[in-house]
Enzyme design. Structure first.
Site, PDB file in Angstrom:
ATOM      1  N   ARG A 124     -24.064 -54.446 -96.353  1.00 25.80           N
ATOM      2  CA  ARG A 124     -26.174 -54.258 -95.398  1.00 25.80           C
ATOM      3  C   ARG A 124     -25.837 -55.891 -94.693  1.00 25.80           C
ATOM      4  NH1 ARG A 124     -28.299 -49.509 -97.027  1.00 25.80           N
ATOM      5  NH2 ARG A 124     -29.746 -49.723 -96.187  1.00 25.80           N
TER       6      ARG A 124
ATOM      7  N   ARG B 229     -39.695 -39.122 -99.423  1.00 20.84           N
ATOM      8  CA  ARG B 229     -39.170 -40.269 -99.750  1.00 20.84           C
ATOM      9  C   ARG B 229     -39.875 -40.818 -99.726  1.00 20.84           C
ATOM     10  NH1 ARG B 229     -32.558 -42.299 -97.439  1.00 20.84           N
ATOM     11  NH2 ARG B 229     -33.721 -43.877 -98.084  1.00 20.84           N
TER      12      ARG B 229
ATOM     13  N   ARG C 211     -38.292 -52.731 -94.321  1.00 21.58           N
ATOM     14  CA  ARG C 211     -36.579 -51.677 -93.834  1.00 21.58           C
ATOM     15  C   ARG C 211     -36.142 -52.092 -92.828  1.00 21.58           C
ATOM     16  NH1 ARG C 211     -37.391 -45.894 -95.550  1.00 21.58           N
ATOM     17  NH2 ARG C 211     -34.611 -45.831 -95.344  1.00 21.58           N
TER      18      ARG C 211
HETATM   19  P1  AP5 Z   1     -30.152 -45.651 -97.628  1.00 21.75           P
HETATM   20  O1  AP5 Z   1     -30.745 -44.911 -97.850  1.00 21.75           O
HETATM   21  O2  AP5 Z   1     -29.140 -46.259 -97.445  1.00 21.75           O
HETATM   22  O3  AP5 Z   1     -30.900 -45.885 -96.336  1.00 21.75           O
HETATM   23  P2  AP5 Z   1     -31.311 -46.489 -94.734  1.00 21.75           P
HETATM   24  O4  AP5 Z   1     -29.974 -47.081 -94.703  1.00 21.75           O
HETATM   25  O5  AP5 Z   1     -32.813 -47.284 -94.654  1.00 21.75           O
HETATM   26  O6  AP5 Z   1     -31.329 -45.038 -94.130  1.00 21.75           O
HETATM   27  P3  AP5 Z   1     -32.105 -43.808 -93.963  1.00 21.75           P
HETATM   28  O7  AP5 Z   1     -31.240 -43.604 -95.311  1.00 21.75           O
HETATM   29  O8  AP5 Z   1     -33.169 -44.118 -94.207  1.00 21.75           O
HETATM   30  O9  AP5 Z   1     -31.228 -43.437 -92.847  1.00 21.75           O
HETATM   31  P4  AP5 Z   1     -30.236 -42.671 -91.783  1.00 21.75           P
HETATM   32  O10 AP5 Z   1     -29.713 -43.835 -91.073  1.00 21.75           O
HETATM   33  O11 AP5 Z   1     -29.610 -42.100 -93.419  1.00 21.75           O
HETATM   34  O12 AP5 Z   1     -30.601 -41.382 -91.654  1.00 21.75           O
HETATM   35  P5  AP5 Z   1     -30.955 -39.626 -91.431  1.00 21.75           P
HETATM   36  O13 AP5 Z   1     -29.663 -38.953 -91.281  1.00 21.75           O
HETATM   37  O14 AP5 Z   1     -31.856 -39.636 -93.385  1.00 21.75           O
HETATM   38  O15 AP5 Z   1     -31.218 -47.451 -98.326  1.00 21.75           O
HETATM   39  C1  AP5 Z   1     -31.893 -47.704 -99.191  1.00 21.75           C
HETATM   40  C2  AP5 Z   1     -32.298 -48.282 -99.870  1.00 21.75           C
HETATM   41  O16 AP5 Z   1     -31.513 -48.617-100.832  1.00 21.75           O
HETATM   42  C3  AP5 Z   1     -32.893 -49.039 -99.227  1.00 21.75           C
HETATM   43  O17 AP5 Z   1     -33.777 -49.794 -99.014  1.00 21.75           O
HETATM   44  C4  AP5 Z   1     -32.208 -50.266 -99.971  1.00 21.75           C
HETATM   45  O18 AP5 Z   1     -33.321 -51.483-100.943  1.00 21.75           O
HETATM   46  C5  AP5 Z   1     -31.371 -49.915-100.948  1.00 21.75           C
HETATM   47  N1  AP5 Z   1     -29.679 -50.032-100.682  1.00 21.75           N
HETATM   48  C6  AP5 Z   1     -28.973 -49.419-100.355  1.00 21.75           C
HETATM   49  N2  AP5 Z   1     -27.543 -49.970 -99.368  1.00 21.75           N
HETATM   50  C7  AP5 Z   1     -28.096 -51.194-100.348  1.00 21.75           C
HETATM   51  C8  AP5 Z   1     -26.916 -52.451-100.028  1.00 21.75           C
HETATM   52  N3  AP5 Z   1     -25.682 -51.594 -99.119  1.00 21.75           N
HETATM   53  N4  AP5 Z   1     -27.514 -53.301-100.228  1.00 21.75           N
HETATM   54  C9  AP5 Z   1     -28.605 -53.528-100.579  1.00 21.75           C
HETATM   55  N5  AP5 Z   1     -29.516 -52.875-100.572  1.00 21.75           N
HETATM   56  C10 AP5 Z   1     -29.053 -50.962-100.811  1.00 21.75           C
HETATM   57  O19 AP5 Z   1     -32.120 -39.620 -90.303  1.00 21.75           O
HETATM   58  C11 AP5 Z   1     -33.687 -39.987 -90.505  1.00 21.75           C
HETATM   59  C12 AP5 Z   1     -34.194 -38.975 -90.056  1.00 21.75           C
HETATM   60  O20 AP5 Z   1     -33.871 -38.678 -88.287  1.00 21.75           O
HETATM   61  C13 AP5 Z   1     -33.536 -37.653 -90.759  1.00 21.75           C
HETATM   62  O21 AP5 Z   1     -35.324 -37.358 -90.621  1.00 21.75           O
HETATM   63  C14 AP5 Z   1     -32.952 -36.356 -90.132  1.00 21.75           C
HETATM   64  O22 AP5 Z   1     -32.859 -35.299 -89.580  1.00 21.75           O
HETATM   65  C15 AP5 Z   1     -33.943 -37.103 -87.997  1.00 21.75           C
HETATM   66  N6  AP5 Z   1     -32.505 -37.631 -87.309  1.00 21.75           N
HETATM   67  C16 AP5 Z   1     -30.476 -38.570 -87.613  1.00 21.75           C
HETATM   68  N7  AP5 Z   1     -30.560 -38.101 -86.088  1.00 21.75           N
HETATM   69  C17 AP5 Z   1     -31.063 -37.382 -85.583  1.00 21.75           C
HETATM   70  C18 AP5 Z   1     -30.781 -37.420 -84.176  1.00 21.75           C
HETATM   71  N8  AP5 Z   1     -29.955 -37.721 -83.808  1.00 21.75           N
HETATM   72  N9  AP5 Z   1     -32.391 -36.828 -83.277  1.00 21.75           N
HETATM   73  C19 AP5 Z   1     -33.462 -36.650 -83.567  1.00 21.75           C
HETATM   74  N10 AP5 Z   1     -33.766 -37.005 -85.425  1.00 21.75           N
HETATM   75  C20 AP5 Z   1     -32.943 -37.298 -86.172  1.00 21.75           C
END
Ligand code: AP5
Length: 206
Positions: free
Chosen positions: A84, A149, A160
Site C-alpha cells: 500500500r 465496520r 482513508r
Molecule cells: P482494508 O481492510 O484493506 O480496507 P480497504 O483497502 O480500505 O478496503 P476495503 O476492505 O474497505 O474495501 P475493498 O476494496 O476490499 O472492497 P469490498 O470488497 O469490501 O484496510 C483497513 C485498514 O487496515 C486500513 O485503513 C489500514 O489502517 C490498515 N491496513 C491494511 N492493509 C495495510 C497495509 N498494507 N499497510 C498499512 N495499513 C494497512 O467492497 C466494498 C463494498 O462494495 C461492499 O459492500 C461490496 O458488497 C460492494 N461492492 C463490491 N464490488 C461492487 C460492485 N462491483 N458494484 C457494487 N458494489 C460492490
C-alpha cells in the site's frame, strides 16, 4: 489487488483465490482479527485503523513476510490490500526474490471516490462467515449476522481516501513500469468485474 478503499478488492480477491486455489491474504482482515482477539498487534493498531491511517510499513511487512511462508501459500497467494506504499512494494520485491517467486499480475480495480463513499456506507460483513455484502448492491441473506465496520464512517472514509491518493496511488505507476499492471473497471456489476478479472489472471498465469 490494488485499488481504493471499497473498490471491491476483498469481494474479488475471495473469488480469484477460490477459483485458482490460492491463499487469500488480506492485511486488513489480519489486523481486524488481531483487534478482535485483543492481541499485542491488535492493541498496537486499533486506533490507527479507527482513524483511517496506515499501519507503519515495518509492522505490515513483517506480518506479510511471516504469512507468505505458511504452507497454504506454496502455490501462490492473492494479496489484498498489500502493498500500500512504495516502501512496502520494494520490501515485497525483496521478499519474493528471496523466495524465488514473482508477481504474476497486479489488477488495479478502478473506482471513483463518490462511488467509494456509497459502497462503504452500505457495506455489511457477516461476522460468522466473513462474507462481504452491500445493503443495495449485494444484499445479505436474512440469517446473516451482520456488522458495520467501525472505519466505514464518513469522516474515516475521507481519511482513508486521502491516504490512498497520497501513499497508495503511486503504486499504479510503479507496477505499470514493471509491466504487470492490468486495469479493471470496478464500477461494473460484481459478476462482470469477476469475469474480467478472472480472464486477466488466467492470461497472466499462462
Ligand atoms: P482494508 O481492510 O484493506 O480496507 P480497504 O483497502 O480500505 O478496503 P476495503 O476492505 O474497505 O474495501 P475493498 O476494496 O476490499 O472492497 P469490498 O470488497 O469490501 O484496510 C483497513 C485498514 O487496515 C486500513 O485503513 C489500514 O489502517 C490498515 N491496513 C491494511 N492493509 C495495510 C497495509 N498494507 N499497510 C498499512 N495499513 C494497512 O467492497 C466494498 C463494498 O462494495 C461492499 O459492500 C461490496 O458488497 C460492494 N461492492 C463490491 N464490488 C461492487 C460492485 N462491483 N458494484 C457494487 N458494489 C460492490
Amino acid at each position: 489487488m490494488l485499488g481504493p478503499p471499497g473498490a471491491g478488492k476483498g469481494t474479488q480477491a475471495k473469488i480469484v483465490a477460490e477459483k485458482f486455489e490460492l491463499a487469500h491474504i488480506s492485511t486488513g482482515d489480519i489486523f481486524r482479527d488481531n483487534i478482535k482477539r485483543q492481541t499485542d498487534l491488535g492493541k498496537q493498531v486499533v486506533s490507527i485503523l479507527k482513524s483511517g491511517a496506515l499501519v507503519p510499513d515495518e509492522v505490515t511487512v513483517a506480518l506479510v513476510k511471516d504469512r507468505l511462508q505458511q504452507d497454504d501459500c506454496q502455490k501462490g497467494a492473492v494479496l489484498d490490500g498489500f502493498p500500500r506504499t512504495i516502501p512496502q512494494a520494494q520490501a515485497l520485491d525483496g521478499l519474493l526474490a528471496d523466495m524465488e517467486s514473482n508477481i504474476a499480475i497486479v489488477p488495479y480495480v478502478k473506482v471513483r471516490d463518490e462511488e467509494v463513499v456509497e459502497r462503504l456506507s452500505g457495506r455489511r460483513t457477516d461476522k460468522r462467515t466473513g462474507k462481504i455484502y452491500h445493503i443495495k448492491y449485494n444484499p445479505p441473506p436474512h440469517d446473516a449476522d451482520l456488522e458495520h465496520r467501525s472505519d466505514d464512517q464518513p469522516e474515516t472514509i475521507r481519511e482513508r481516501l486521502e491516504e490512498y491518493h497520497s501513499k497508495t496511488a503511486p503504486l499504479i505507476a510503479y507496477y505499470s513500469d514493471k509491466g504487470v499492471l492490468v486495469e479493471i473497471n470496478g464500477e461494473e456489476e460484481i459478476s462482470l468485474v469477476s469475469a474480467n478479472l478472472l480472464r486477466a489472471v488466467e492470461a497472466a498465469a499462462k
